[in-house]
Design a protein around this motif. Sequence first.
Motif, PDB file in Angstrom:
ATOM      1  N   SER A 195       1.653   4.427  -3.321  1.00 15.85           N
ATOM      2  CA  SER A 195       0.770   5.116  -2.706  1.00 15.85           C
ATOM      3  C   SER A 195       1.712   6.304  -3.138  1.00 15.85           C
ATOM      4  O   SER A 195       1.580   7.418  -4.074  1.00 15.85           O
ATOM      5  CB  SER A 195       0.954   5.648  -1.264  1.00 15.85           C
ATOM      6  OG  SER A 195      -0.727   5.080  -0.718  1.00 15.85           O
ATOM      7  N   ARG A 196       3.627   5.724  -2.689  1.00 16.36           N
ATOM      8  CA  ARG A 196       4.342   6.385  -3.139  1.00 16.36           C
ATOM      9  C   ARG A 196       4.344   6.635  -5.078  1.00 16.36           C
ATOM     10  O   ARG A 196       4.460   8.059  -4.804  1.00 16.36           O
ATOM     11  CB  ARG A 196       5.558   5.995  -3.186  1.00 16.36           C
ATOM     12  CG  ARG A 196       6.742   6.933  -3.440  1.00 16.36           C
ATOM     13  CD  ARG A 196       8.047   5.630  -2.492  1.00 16.36           C
ATOM     14  NE  ARG A 196       8.692   4.472  -3.498  1.00 16.36           N
ATOM     15  CZ  ARG A 196       9.094   5.019  -4.980  1.00 16.36           C
ATOM     16  NH1 ARG A 196       9.652   5.633  -5.589  1.00 16.36           N
ATOM     17  NH2 ARG A 196       9.275   4.127  -5.760  1.00 16.36           N
ATOM     18  N   THR A 234      -8.737   3.189  -7.112  1.00 13.25           N
ATOM     19  CA  THR A 234      -7.811   2.969  -5.594  1.00 13.25           C
ATOM     20  C   THR A 234      -7.048   4.105  -6.590  1.00 13.25           C
ATOM     21  O   THR A 234      -6.536   4.864  -5.371  1.00 13.25           O
ATOM     22  CB  THR A 234      -6.850   1.831  -4.873  1.00 13.25           C
ATOM     23  OG1 THR A 234      -5.941   1.446  -6.168  1.00 13.25           O
ATOM     24  CG2 THR A 234      -8.176   0.932  -4.185  1.00 13.25           C
ATOM     25  N   LEU A 235      -6.176   4.348  -7.544  1.00 10.19           N
ATOM     26  CA  LEU A 235      -5.553   5.038  -7.738  1.00 10.19           C
ATOM     27  C   LEU A 235      -5.584   6.011  -9.153  1.00 10.19           C
ATOM     28  O   LEU A 235      -4.554   6.631  -9.979  1.00 10.19           O
ATOM     29  CB  LEU A 235      -4.046   4.572  -8.063  1.00 10.19           C
ATOM     30  CG  LEU A 235      -3.130   3.067  -6.890  1.00 10.19           C
ATOM     31  CD1 LEU A 235      -2.180   2.957  -7.411  1.00 10.19           C
ATOM     32  CD2 LEU A 235      -3.115   4.779  -5.707  1.00 10.19           C
ATOM     33  N   ALA A 239       0.636  -1.361   0.432  1.00 11.46           N
ATOM     34  CA  ALA A 239       0.155  -0.216  -0.053  1.00 11.46           C
ATOM     35  C   ALA A 239       1.014   1.405   0.197  1.00 11.46           C
ATOM     36  O   ALA A 239       0.380   1.794  -0.518  1.00 11.46           O
ATOM     37  CB  ALA A 239      -1.157  -0.049   1.009  1.00 11.46           C
ATOM     38  N   GLN A 240       1.640   1.406   0.867  1.00 14.70           N
ATOM     39  CA  GLN A 240       3.240   2.488   0.687  1.00 14.70           C
ATOM     40  C   GLN A 240       3.015   2.775  -0.841  1.00 14.70           C
ATOM     41  O   GLN A 240       3.694   3.789  -1.097  1.00 14.70           O
ATOM     42  CB  GLN A 240       3.996   2.108   1.899  1.00 14.70           C
ATOM     43  CG  GLN A 240       3.686   3.213   2.927  1.00 14.70           C
ATOM     44  CD  GLN A 240       4.479   2.453   4.204  1.00 14.70           C
ATOM     45  OE1 GLN A 240       5.692   1.679   3.971  1.00 14.70           O
ATOM     46  NE2 GLN A 240       4.385   2.234   5.353  1.00 14.70           N
ATOM     47  N   GLY A 277       1.808   6.464  -7.071  1.00 18.72           N
ATOM     48  CA  GLY A 277       1.185   7.025  -7.438  1.00 18.72           C
ATOM     49  C   GLY A 277       1.541   8.947  -7.365  1.00 18.72           C
ATOM     50  O   GLY A 277       0.737   9.392  -7.963  1.00 18.72           O
ATOM     51  N   GLN A 278       1.846   8.791  -6.301  1.00 14.83           N
ATOM     52  CA  GLN A 278       1.926  10.300  -5.646  1.00 14.83           C
ATOM     53  C   GLN A 278       2.967  10.906  -6.258  1.00 14.83           C
ATOM     54  O   GLN A 278       2.584  12.552  -7.109  1.00 14.83           O
ATOM     55  CB  GLN A 278       1.470  10.332  -4.218  1.00 14.83           C
ATOM     56  CG  GLN A 278       0.713  10.383  -3.268  1.00 14.83           C
ATOM     57  CD  GLN A 278       0.563  10.572  -2.147  1.00 14.83           C
ATOM     58  OE1 GLN A 278       2.124  10.534  -1.410  1.00 14.83           O
ATOM     59  NE2 GLN A 278       0.261   9.371  -1.396  1.00 14.83           N
ATOM     60  N   LEU A 336      -6.013   1.706   1.618  1.00 15.05           N
ATOM     61  CA  LEU A 336      -5.671   3.272   1.069  1.00 15.05           C
ATOM     62  C   LEU A 336      -6.720   4.465   0.298  1.00 15.05           C
ATOM     63  O   LEU A 336      -6.945   4.849   0.212  1.00 15.05           O
ATOM     64  CB  LEU A 336      -5.127   2.672  -1.047  1.00 15.05           C
ATOM     65  CG  LEU A 336      -3.985   2.679  -1.357  1.00 15.05           C
ATOM     66  CD1 LEU A 336      -4.085   1.136  -2.408  1.00 15.05           C
ATOM     67  CD2 LEU A 336      -2.862   3.088  -0.743  1.00 15.05           C
TER      68      LEU A 336
END
Length: 761
Positions: free
Chosen positions: A94-95, A132-133, A90-91, A97-98, A509
């Motif tokens: 996120s990394r 999610t992303l 998940a982390q 994706g962001q 997420l």
Amino acid sequence: MTQKPVMHSAHWGAFHARREGDRLIIDPFEGDPHPSPLLQNFQQALNHPARVARPMVRRGWLENGPGPDSRRGVDDYIAIDWDDALQRVAQELSRVGQTWGPAGIFGGSYGWSSAGRFHHAQSQVHRFLNTTLGGYVRSVNSYSSGAASVLLPHIVGEMNEIARRGVSWEEIASHSDIVLAFGGLALKNSQVASGGLSEHTERDFMQQAARRGTRFISVSPLKSDLPDDARGEWLALRPGTDAAFMLGLLAVLIEEALTDEAFLARYCVGWPEMVAYLRGEEDGVVRDAHWAASICGVSHDVIRQFARQLHGKRVLVTVAHALQRAEHGEQPVWLGLVLAAALGQPGLPGGGYTYALGALGHYGKHHNLVSFPALPQGKNGIDRFIPVARIADMLLNPGTRFDYNGRQLRYPHIRLAYWAGGNPFHHHQDLARLRQAFCQLDTFIVHESAWTATARHADIVLPATMTLEREDIGGAPTDRHLIAMQPVAAPYAEARDDYTIFSELARRLGREEAFTEGRDARGWLQHHYHQLQQKLAAHQVSIPDFDTFWQQGVLTLPQLKDGGRMINAFRADPDAAPLPTPSGKIEIFSATIASFNYQNCPGHPVWREPQQKPTADHPFWLIANQPATRLHSQLDFGDFSLSGKRDGREVCSLNPQDAARLAIAESDLIELYNDRGHVLASARVTDSIMAGVLQLPTGAWYDPVDPAAARPLCRHGNPNVLTLDIGTSSLTQGCSGQITVVQVRKFRGERPPVRAFIPPH
Ligand code: PGD
């Protein structure tokens, strides 16, 4: 302990399964006239040592964090608990994706996964990344039909319309005089259909047709491409030269005034351009039977006789997937259609052109009245894609331009790839190059039930359940049986369903509701079944409720008798029912394709010399085709798959003449090699393959002695070590893994033991 049998289904058939102690007892579905032996591959699968038991992280990734890393494929793994694994995934999502958005994530996740329509892993990945992303870089088309699926809409219509709703097996059995099958009609291929195949009927149809007098002619370097049931004839051509052979046939038909000019004028555009090309009016090269003979290795007399016998008969031309999975693979697909048109056959019962008959159990069958609903994919917020077989090009060359179907696109810079339900280290070409490509990523995440070579190149491996361990619904648009897939066993070790894994990740997420819509797996099955009920009710068809279906295990669905629909209507009245091409007709010349100005795929079909042809260093063609003992690489450790190996290695066929010249005897260990690598296999000496050609099926799990070697040696027999990674043409960029060139010799070194099914450290 003995268990009550439950119903289940695979891409290769429906069956009853029960456990007796450690053994799994499989009984084929009683409605299947010729069940597939592939079912045996399940017997030892549940607790096989090759299963992935726990979440695993690659040491280099764990110690150094995300980033390009040349240790992928050679590193060892560390077991972590689920909580830790999900948190890390998940982390990292996120990394990435962001920082880079969906354009930094490749979620194509190509692969056949399992038959259940809900747990279809690729659909799960897509829905997860979309909800999610916000999306992901996708892939288009398939390794099966990358060239044909792009070409056919330009020249006649959408591929599935031509392949699945083309000429039916019933029509063939009742009407065809000649079935001219380029690439044959091997039952090993039609025993499989994505989503399931509860009735294997091809064998009976072939027998029925042969009894009535249909002549089946298989044009292929391999005799085994036509089953004995067809009582057919075999014409051996040099691999990859079918396009030249077909041009030779057309030249004879024109020369001897055997073409149906009225059909060509009324239903086609571009015949004059084709004739001009054959006569050499474009470039001074006359393409006649002599010209074709010099390329394809059969005499001009054979070509002449062959063409003559087609005249005045009800002829069905079909071109196998295999022919288009090669350099310039578009050309035989296009020319097969032109040949059928020149004979005036399209739209006649049992005649004309049908794409890839026999390549899958779907083809030549009837369609269900309504289709079973698919898991909604959500909305992909970006429109970036690659043709599926260009994955290594993309990962190695971010930012570079490439051609595709009239467009110029750029490869995105991918940081993270997510895979579930596929095995790129089985399906892709030039595996050493593929490894280099995956080494460029920051992170590679894989859900797998077993330690395939793809799992062994991943940074995080999440153990997935096998189909036998979960409930699902199996069904295909061309299968009248819908199967309640009931679980046979509890999940192996710590394995979880892909859906459960994604639901957990979505929760971390903050997008659980968007992904699950509040349903568990059973909830989705009921929801989809209910949608099916409603679709059928619109046609005044009622089916039992979900619980009754689940209890009875099988539901028979109404079908349409739809063979030849589009082409039949077109033939009856081309003005009222035009084809979905720009001209509304069969396009022997395509102005659209011509406008793209591709030298390797101009506006009408042509012969183009492939770059892979035998040389002094690599004098043999290698055919790397579909295996007979498993689906692709699935359950390669299964009983039936193992029964086809010798000393644990794949078997490579070669002709007795070649074997004698090279002093190779039956069962000798041989080494195939070229500039890309080396492969070991056991020799089978057989005159059912033409001289100068070797055949090694795909699907043996990649097992390199040194995975990091520039030219690795696979001790198990994976031919994709040797195949070349280039697109079929600028038009389609399809996979061209079917044919390559190699040298072969008896292996004289110390025999390295096969380790493909032993999990990594
Ligand atoms: P499979 O072996 O079916 O091969 O390539 P594909 O990648 O589809 O891989 C499916 C993987 O999914 C297996 O490893 C299986 O364990 C896993 N799996 C199954 N069910 C599940 C599940 O529910 N969840 C998860 N997470 N995993 C699951 C096939 C491709 O190969 C195709 S379609 C063709 S036609 C091509 N054929 C050729 C060829 O003829 N010649 C060459 N040289 N190369 C080819 N490659 C292509």
